[in-house]
Scaffold this motif. Sequence first.
Motif: not given
Length: 133
Positions: A46-67
């Motif tokens: 729906l919103f192509p501008a969401a691509v970097p938002g989703v990627a950055v949000g995932c990056l931030v969340a994965n910084l605390l990943s147990p993996y």
Amino acid sequence: MRKFDTKQLTLAAVIAAAYAALTLCLPAYGAIQVRLSEAFTVLPFLFPAAVPGVAVGCLVANLLSPYGLIDVVCGTAATLLAALWTSRIRHRALAPLPPVLCNAVIVGAEIAWAETGITPAFWTAFGFNAVTV
């Protein structure tokens, strides 16, 4: 290269913050994952501008990943690839397919490798993780 206006940049930032917060507030790591924030990867349909938002949000969340670092790199890459692919989908019914496939293959392999390494058990673990992620 496409330039973002203020509205698109704000949308990307809000999506990034919401993705990270939702992932960190709910249990979203492990072999059996229910990462509700991953539903955001259909937003680029729906919103192509969401691509970097989703990627950055995932990056931030994965910084605390147990993996660790592998999840920061591979997990974020899976989400970025899914978001990019979704932004190019033309039929609404197919929009959820890229996130499912990218996560099954990339994150499934990542978790299998973290659990078993390169051993004969990898493929069994990969099959399980590809279905449960």
